[in-house]
Design a protein around this motif. Structure first.
Motif, PDB file in Angstrom:
ATOM      1  N   ALA A 376      41.976  17.378  36.534  1.00 26.56           N
ATOM      2  CA  ALA A 376      42.331  17.712  35.150  1.00 26.56           C
ATOM      3  C   ALA A 376      41.763  19.053  34.706  1.00 26.56           C
ATOM      4  O   ALA A 376      42.106  19.534  33.619  1.00 26.56           O
ATOM      5  CB  ALA A 376      41.835  16.613  34.210  1.00 26.56           C
ATOM      6  N   PHE A 377      40.907  19.660  35.517  1.00 27.24           N
ATOM      7  CA  PHE A 377      40.290  20.935  35.144  1.00 27.24           C
ATOM      8  C   PHE A 377      41.047  22.109  35.754  1.00 27.24           C
ATOM      9  O   PHE A 377      41.779  21.964  36.739  1.00 27.24           O
ATOM     10  CB  PHE A 377      38.843  20.990  35.641  1.00 27.24           C
ATOM     11  N   ASP A 378      40.851  23.264  35.171  1.00 21.59           N
ATOM     12  CA  ASP A 378      41.367  24.515  35.725  1.00 21.59           C
ATOM     13  C   ASP A 378      40.176  25.401  36.062  1.00 21.59           C
ATOM     14  O   ASP A 378      39.649  26.106  35.189  1.00 21.59           O
ATOM     15  CB  ASP A 378      42.288  25.210  34.721  1.00 21.59           C
ATOM     16  N   PHE A 379      39.752  25.345  37.309  1.00 20.38           N
ATOM     17  CA  PHE A 379      38.593  26.131  37.736  1.00 20.38           C
ATOM     18  C   PHE A 379      38.998  27.498  38.288  1.00 20.38           C
ATOM     19  O   PHE A 379      38.150  28.263  38.740  1.00 20.38           O
ATOM     20  CB  PHE A 379      37.797  25.361  38.793  1.00 20.38           C
ATOM     21  N   ARG A 380      40.282  27.792  38.248  1.00 21.84           N
ATOM     22  CA  ARG A 380      40.724  29.105  38.730  1.00 21.84           C
ATOM     23  C   ARG A 380      40.495  30.194  37.703  1.00 21.84           C
ATOM     24  O   ARG A 380      40.423  31.372  38.046  1.00 21.84           O
ATOM     25  CB  ARG A 380      42.221  29.040  39.074  1.00 21.84           C
ATOM     26  N   SER A 381      40.393  29.811  36.445  1.00 16.51           N
ATOM     27  CA  SER A 381      40.205  30.778  35.366  1.00 16.51           C
ATOM     28  C   SER A 381      38.765  30.758  34.888  1.00 16.51           C
ATOM     29  O   SER A 381      38.067  29.747  35.029  1.00 16.51           O
ATOM     30  CB  SER A 381      41.138  30.441  34.193  1.00 16.51           C
TER      31      SER A 381
END
Length: 441
Positions: A376-381
């Motif tokens: 559920a996370f966006d660790f690319r940003s």
């Protein structure tokens, strides 16, 4: 005159010491308090999980744009065997008298009806109650803070309760991988790995444990806080010291001692009754706002979900062995703004994320099967700046939340210290000037 001059000296000295002491305290309050905690596999170094009670997704977010909410033709029969007796459509609760179905696990099983999902009204009618209440729902007018949170952070529309078997079973699976507490809990694994943790409890009463309270009432502290139903967490002073009143959460944010993993159980703000819904929103607003302006924002995530349906309608058939859909929201600098997460999640998803993130020994069972909350996370940003969440239905855009800079404070203290030093020097000169007169008088 001597006492007056001495009083001036004492007052200025106290001011000097107080000012420098406060500045020092501010400067030292920037530590994490978790220096010995093992490193994480994601940028999330602080995970906070609050569980509320007795709501379904359709009941809270059935009309939220972009979510899988109430179907246009959703209807429930008063008697599924005789549909001509009448059908009940979902209806808004805005002006209705606050109600709470108060459905136990047996009635929820009847509503589920073997997966046919056709007896939400009928189950109440068979008890001689007005089953139409189950079809009531809220929207932004009633839940402004929660809907505004969904606009700015992440809403789950396929987050399921762990079980159809009621609050106690769901709360057990909030902390461990099973419907009871006979095995190891997540907190045993955290303790074993040296990962800091706390269980914050609203209106905590240390005397209310499995020895003294009823295990059947959902409002009972041992049900809301499953660890208090486990002898070792009650009797071992070291383990018991991790269970604290909710006021400690705010102090830990301020002191720089927030643990790596924190669970929160509410009391009067638990949302089991309609009258407690505003209190629940205020509680979550306080939890999120204080986290946003703390030093922990850029490395944190706060999730809140619900421990069962409470008898309210939801149209989505849950996966085998799970309970009905419940609301769940995630606030973190690593979520996309206003995203509706359609993936399937449950409490075990959070357990799996904590296991993976801190490299814990696996609990096994369901945590090996579910999708991890990591999805559920966006660790690319890079981490987003905190955006405060308004608590009214106008969706007013609020400024980005910033932790107050200590620099102006130190500047004030520095200026005050210089002024005090000047006053002290003038007082010394005055003392010396009048001192000969005292000797000759």
């Amino acid at each position: 005159m001597i006492p007056r001059i001495r009083a001036v000296f004492a007052a200025m000295l106290l001011l000097l010491l107080t000012g420098s002491g406060t500045a020092s305290a501010s400067a030292s309050g920037t530590g994490t308090g978790t220096a010995s905690t093992p490193s994480t596999r994601t940028p999330i170094e602080h995970f906070v999980y609050l569980m509320q009670g007795d709501r379904t997704f359709d009941h809270y977010f059935g009309t939220y744009p972009g979510a899988e909410g109430l179907p246009a033709q959703a209807r429930q029969a008063i008697d599924p065997k005789h549909p001509d007796d009448g059908l009940v459509a979902p209806y808004p609760l805005h002006d209705a008298t606050p109600v709470s179905p108060g459905a136990g696990p047996r009635l929820v099983q009847q509503q589920y009806n073997g997966g046919r999902m056709d007896s939400f009204v009928a189950a109440f009618e068979r008890q001689g109650r007005d089953g139409r209440v189950a079809m009531g729902h809220y929207d932004r007018r009633d839940l402004p803070f929660y809907w505004n949170a969904a606009d700015r952070y992440e809403l789950f529309d396929h987050y399921f309760a762990s079980s159809l078997d009621g609050t106690r079973a769901n709360r057990a699976q909030w902390v461990t991988d099973g419907p009871d507490l006979s095995g190891a809990t997540l907190f045993d694994r955290l303790e074993e790995a040296g990962v800091s943790w706390k269980f914050y409890v609203q209106n905590y009463d240390p005397k209310k444990t499995y020895r003294t309270t009823s295990p059947t009432d959902p409002a009972t502290q041992t049900v809301r806080v499953p660890l208090l139903d486990v002898p070792r967490f009650v009797d071992d002073p070291e383990l018991n010291s991790h269970i604290a009143d909710l006021s400690e959460y705010y102090r830990d944010l301020e002191r720089g001692t927030l643990p790596a993993v924190a669970y929160i159980a509410s009391s009067g703000a638990g949302e089991r009754s309609a009258r407690s819904i505003p209190a629940g929103q205020r509680l979550v607003r306080q939890l999120t706002s204080q986290l946003m302006v703390s030093q922990y924002w850029s490395s944190s995530a706060l999730l809140w979900s619900y421990d069962g349906s409470g008898g309210w309608y939801d149209h989505v058939k849950p996966p085998a062995g799970r309970g009905l859909r419940v609301p769940a929201l995630l606030v973190s600098p690593y979520t996309a703004r206003g995203q509706v997460q359609h993936g399937q999640f449950e409490a075990a998803s959070a357990l799996r994320f904590v296991e993976e993130n801190w490299g814990l020994r696996k609990l096994g069972g369901r945590t090996t099967e579910v999708r991890s909350l990591a999805a559920a996370f966006d660790f690319r940003s890079p981490p987003r700046q905190a955006e405060l969440i308004p608590d009214d239905a106008r969706e007013a855009a609020l400024p980005v939340a910033h932790r107050p800079s200590p620099t102006p404070v130190y500047a004030v203290y520095g200026g005050a210290s210089a002024l005090v030093a000047l006053l002290l020097w003038r007082a010394v000169l005055l003392w010396r000037a009048v001192r000969p007169k005292w000797r000759t008088s």
